[in-house]
Design an enzyme around this catalytic site. Structure first.
Site, PDB file in Angstrom:
ATOM      1  N   ASP A 107     -14.687  -1.962  13.760  1.00  0.00           N
ATOM      2  CA  ASP A 107     -15.224  -1.032  12.742  1.00  0.00           C
ATOM      3  C   ASP A 107     -16.746  -1.073  12.710  1.00  0.00           C
ATOM      4  O   ASP A 107     -17.412  -0.036  12.597  1.00  0.00           O
ATOM      5  CB  ASP A 107     -14.706  -1.404  11.340  1.00  0.00           C
ATOM      6  CG  ASP A 107     -13.192  -1.504  11.287  1.00  0.00           C
ATOM      7  OD1 ASP A 107     -12.531  -0.820  12.085  1.00  0.00           O
ATOM      8  OD2 ASP A 107     -12.687  -2.267  10.439  1.00  0.00           O
ATOM      9  N   ARG A 124       0.812  -1.219   0.000  1.00  0.00           N
ATOM     10  CA  ARG A 124       0.000   0.000   0.000  1.00  0.00           C
ATOM     11  C   ARG A 124       0.848   1.272   0.000  1.00  0.00           C
ATOM     12  O   ARG A 124       0.315   2.370   0.139  1.00  0.00           O
ATOM     13  CB  ARG A 124      -0.946   0.008   1.217  1.00  0.00           C
ATOM     14  CG  ARG A 124      -0.229   0.125   2.534  1.00  0.00           C
ATOM     15  CD  ARG A 124      -1.014  -0.317   3.744  1.00  0.00           C
ATOM     16  NE  ARG A 124      -2.254   0.361   3.995  1.00  0.00           N
ATOM     17  CZ  ARG A 124      -2.945   0.216   5.135  1.00  0.00           C
ATOM     18  NH1 ARG A 124      -2.469  -0.574   6.102  1.00  0.00           N
ATOM     19  NH2 ARG A 124      -4.073   0.841   5.313  1.00  0.00           N
ATOM     20  N   GLY A 180     -13.228  -6.530  23.233  1.00  0.00           N
ATOM     21  CA  GLY A 180     -13.632  -7.850  22.736  1.00  0.00           C
ATOM     22  C   GLY A 180     -14.925  -8.292  23.403  1.00  0.00           C
ATOM     23  O   GLY A 180     -15.922  -7.562  23.407  1.00  0.00           O
ATOM     24  N   ALA A 181     -14.918  -9.491  24.013  1.00  0.00           N
ATOM     25  CA  ALA A 181     -16.122 -10.024  24.655  1.00  0.00           C
ATOM     26  C   ALA A 181     -16.378  -9.417  26.036  1.00  0.00           C
ATOM     27  O   ALA A 181     -17.448  -9.618  26.626  1.00  0.00           O
ATOM     28  CB  ALA A 181     -16.006 -11.542  24.770  1.00  0.00           C
ATOM     29  N   ALA A 228     -14.629  -6.239  13.594  1.00  0.00           N
ATOM     30  CA  ALA A 228     -15.472  -6.155  14.802  1.00  0.00           C
ATOM     31  C   ALA A 228     -15.542  -4.714  15.311  1.00  0.00           C
ATOM     32  O   ALA A 228     -16.622  -4.148  15.498  1.00  0.00           O
ATOM     33  CB  ALA A 228     -14.943  -7.086  15.889  1.00  0.00           C
ATOM     34  N   ARG A 258      -1.590   0.559  14.120  1.00  0.00           N
ATOM     35  CA  ARG A 258      -0.911  -0.450  13.294  1.00  0.00           C
ATOM     36  C   ARG A 258       0.560  -0.049  13.220  1.00  0.00           C
ATOM     37  O   ARG A 258       0.945   0.809  12.414  1.00  0.00           O
ATOM     38  CB  ARG A 258      -1.511  -0.503  11.876  1.00  0.00           C
ATOM     39  CG  ARG A 258      -2.987  -0.836  11.829  1.00  0.00           C
ATOM     40  CD  ARG A 258      -3.300  -2.265  12.272  1.00  0.00           C
ATOM     41  NE  ARG A 258      -4.732  -2.532  12.245  1.00  0.00           N
ATOM     42  CZ  ARG A 258      -5.572  -2.322  13.268  1.00  0.00           C
ATOM     43  NH1 ARG A 258      -5.120  -1.827  14.417  1.00  0.00           N
ATOM     44  NH2 ARG A 258      -6.844  -2.608  13.168  1.00  0.00           N
TER      45      ARG A 258
HETATM   46  P1  ADP Z   1     -11.263  -4.589  17.450  1.00  0.00           P
HETATM   47  O1  ADP Z   1     -11.912  -5.228  16.271  1.00  0.00           O
HETATM   48  O2  ADP Z   1     -10.999  -3.128  17.251  1.00  0.00           O
HETATM   49  O3  ADP Z   1     -10.063  -5.357  17.980  1.00  0.00           O
HETATM   50  P2  ADP Z   1     -12.740  -5.622  19.761  1.00  0.00           P
HETATM   51  O4  ADP Z   1     -12.084  -6.942  19.605  1.00  0.00           O
HETATM   52  O5  ADP Z   1     -12.600  -4.957  21.080  1.00  0.00           O
HETATM   53  O6  ADP Z   1     -12.345  -4.575  18.630  1.00  0.00           O
HETATM   54  O7  ADP Z   1     -14.291  -5.858  19.465  1.00  0.00           O
HETATM   55  C1  ADP Z   1     -15.175  -4.819  19.158  1.00  0.00           C
HETATM   56  C2  ADP Z   1     -16.569  -5.251  19.486  1.00  0.00           C
HETATM   57  O8  ADP Z   1     -16.873  -6.477  18.793  1.00  0.00           O
HETATM   58  C3  ADP Z   1     -16.785  -5.578  20.947  1.00  0.00           C
HETATM   59  O9  ADP Z   1     -17.088  -4.424  21.711  1.00  0.00           O
HETATM   60  C4  ADP Z   1     -17.977  -6.514  20.853  1.00  0.00           C
HETATM   61  O10 ADP Z   1     -19.168  -5.790  20.612  1.00  0.00           O
HETATM   62  C5  ADP Z   1     -17.655  -7.316  19.605  1.00  0.00           C
HETATM   63  N1  ADP Z   1     -16.882  -8.524  19.916  1.00  0.00           N
HETATM   64  C6  ADP Z   1     -15.571  -8.759  19.663  1.00  0.00           C
HETATM   65  N2  ADP Z   1     -15.205 -10.001  20.062  1.00  0.00           N
HETATM   66  C7  ADP Z   1     -16.317 -10.576  20.596  1.00  0.00           C
HETATM   67  C8  ADP Z   1     -16.627 -11.861  21.160  1.00  0.00           C
HETATM   68  N3  ADP Z   1     -15.699 -12.813  21.296  1.00  0.00           N
HETATM   69  N4  ADP Z   1     -17.887 -12.084  21.573  1.00  0.00           N
HETATM   70  C9  ADP Z   1     -18.859 -11.156  21.443  1.00  0.00           C
HETATM   71  N5  ADP Z   1     -18.636  -9.932  20.908  1.00  0.00           N
HETATM   72  C10 ADP Z   1     -17.395  -9.627  20.489  1.00  0.00           C
END
Ligand code: ADP
Length: 320
Positions: A265, A107, A234-235, A263, A174
Site C-alpha cells: 500500500d 466486516r 517483496g525484496a 508494504a 483476499r
Molecule cells: P505486499 O505488501 O502487497 O505483499 P510486497 O511484499 O511485494 O507487497 O512489497 C511491496 C514493496 O515493499 C516492495 O516492492 C519493496 O519496495 C518493499 N519491501 C517488501 N518487503 C521488503 C524487504 N524484505 N526488503 C526491502 N523492501 C521490501
C-alpha cells in the site's frame, strides 16, 4: 483535487507486543485504523498529493475518529457518506512467536459494502470523482461491493477514462472476501481492462491466477493493455512494463524489517504521488520503494505522523 482512493477503513486491534498470541484474553491491544486504500491515501497525502478518501461510515464514535484522522492528514472527506446506526468493520491481528501474523475480520455489515450501491449517492459521487485526475481502487474495494454496484462502477470508469481520468488498481487478492476464485478472476479481469496503472503484487497474482512464474504473470497482464504495469515482489526487483519495454528496478536492502503490513500500500502511495507529480515510472518505482522501506521498519500499517516526518527527513529528503 488529484487523487481519490475508494475502499474500506477498519478499526484495527493489534497486540502491543509481538508474540502475545498464546495469551488471548490477556494481551494488551493497541487500537488503530487501517485498510489497504486508506493506507495508500494517507501516505499519498503525506507526500503532498491532494487526496479525497471515498467510503461509507456509520454514526458511531469510531467513524467520527476515522473522519478526524483523515482530516488530520489533510485528506478531503466530503465524499464520505454516513449511514445511521452503523459502524465500521473490525479486525484483529495475532502475532505468533515465530513472527507470523494472523488476521481475523468482522466486516460483514460494514457500511463500506454499500459503496456505489445507492442510486442517489452514486450520482453525487460520480460528479465528485469526475473532478479527479486519478482514481485508486483495489481488489478489496471490489470484493466488498455488491455485484450490481461493481457493474455500475465499471461502467463509470469507462466514462471517467473517456473524459481523461486515469485509473490505478492493485489486485490485492483476499480469497475469503470472494464467493469463489472464479468470481474474483472474472471481476479482476474486467477491472484490469479499465486500468491505466496496474500496481500488482506477484504473490497475490499467483494466488489468484496460479502463475507458475513471473513471465506468465507479465504476459497475462500485458494482454489487458494498460499503459503502466508494475509488479512488486517483496525484496526482489520491481518489474515495470511501460512503452513496450520491460525494466527491473532494484529494491534497496532494508536493515531491519519489523513488520511488512502495508508494504504494498505504501509502495503504491509513493509511486502514485511521484507519477502525479510528473516523475517517470522508473523513478516513481524508486519513490515507492523508499516509502515502503520506511513503513516496513515500523510496526503497523500507518506510521504516526511526527515519526514519519522525522524518518523521511533523516533517510531520504527527496523521497516521494
Ligand atoms: P505486499 O505488501 O502487497 O505483499 P510486497 O511484499 O511485494 O507487497 O512489497 C511491496 C514493496 O515493499 C516492495 O516492492 C519493496 O519496495 C518493499 N519491501 C517488501 N518487503 C521488503 C524487504 N524484505 N526488503 C526491502 N523492501 C521490501
Amino acid at each position: 483535487m488529484k487523487l481519490a482512493a475508494l475502499g474500506e477503513v477498519m478499526v484495527e486491534l493489534a497486540p502491543q507486543v509481538a508474540g502475545q498470541a498464546g495469551e488471548q484474553g490477556r494481551a494488551l491491544l493497541r487500537q488503530s485504523y487501517a485498510g489497504d486504500t486508506y493506507n495508500t491515501a494517507v501516505y499519498a497525502a503525506r507526500y503532498g498529493v491532494s487526496v479525497s478518501y471515498v467510503t461509507l461510515l456509520g454514526d458511531d464514535p469510531y467513524s467520527e475518529e476515522v473522519l478526524t484522522r483523515l482530516e488530520g492528514e489533510g485528506i478531503d472527506t466530503s465524499a464520505i457518506a454516513r449511514l445511521p446506526g452503523r459502524c465500521p468493520g473490525l479486525y484483529m491481528i495475532q502475532n505468533t512467536a515465530d513472527g507470523e501474523r494472523y488476521f481475523t475480520y468482522w466486516r460483514g455489515e460494514a457500511p463500506a459494502r454499500e459503496l456505489f450501491a445507492d442510486p442517489v449517492r452514486r450520482e453525487l459521487l460520480k460528479a465528485h470523482l469526475l473532478q479527479m485526475a486519478c482514481l485508486y481502487l483495489s481488489g478489496i474495494t471490489l470484493a466488498i461491493m455488491t455485484a450490481s454496484a461493481r457493474t455500475e462502477l465499471l461502467g463509470f470508469l469507462r466514462e471517467y477514462r473517456a473524459a481523461g481520468g486515469r485509473v490505478a488498481f492493485d489486485s490485492n487478492y483476499r480469497p475469503r472476501l470472494w464467493r469463489s476464485a472464479q468470481e474474483a478472476r472474472e471481476v479482476v479481469a474486467a477491472f484490469m481492462a479499465v486500468t491505466d496503472m496496474a500496481l500488482l503484487t506477484f504473490e497475490d497474482e499467483q494466488a489468484l491466477w496460479g502463475d507458475i512464474d513471473v513471465a506468465e504473470c507479465l504476459q497475462r497482464n500485458r494482454g489487458h493493455g494498460m499503459a503502466e504495469l508494475v509488479i512488486k515482489r517483496g525484496a526482489e526487483p520491481v518489474l515495470l512494463h511501460y512503452e513496450g519495454e520491460l525494466t527491473a528496478v532494484g529494491v534497496p536492502p532494508v536493515a531491519l524489517v519489523v513488520d511488512t503490513t502495508g508494504a504494498g500500500d505504501s509502495f503504491n502511495a509513493g509511486y502514485l504521488a511521484a507519477r502525479l507529480q510528473g516523475t517517470s515510472p522508473e523513478a516513481s518505482i524508486a519513490a515507492g520503494n523508499r516509502c515502503a522501506a520506511q513503513v516496513i521498519g515500523y510496526r503497523g500499517a500507518i506510521i504516526p505522523l511526527p515519526e514519519f516526518v522525522s524518518a523521511a527527513q533523516s533517510s531520504a529528503p527527496e523521497a516521494c
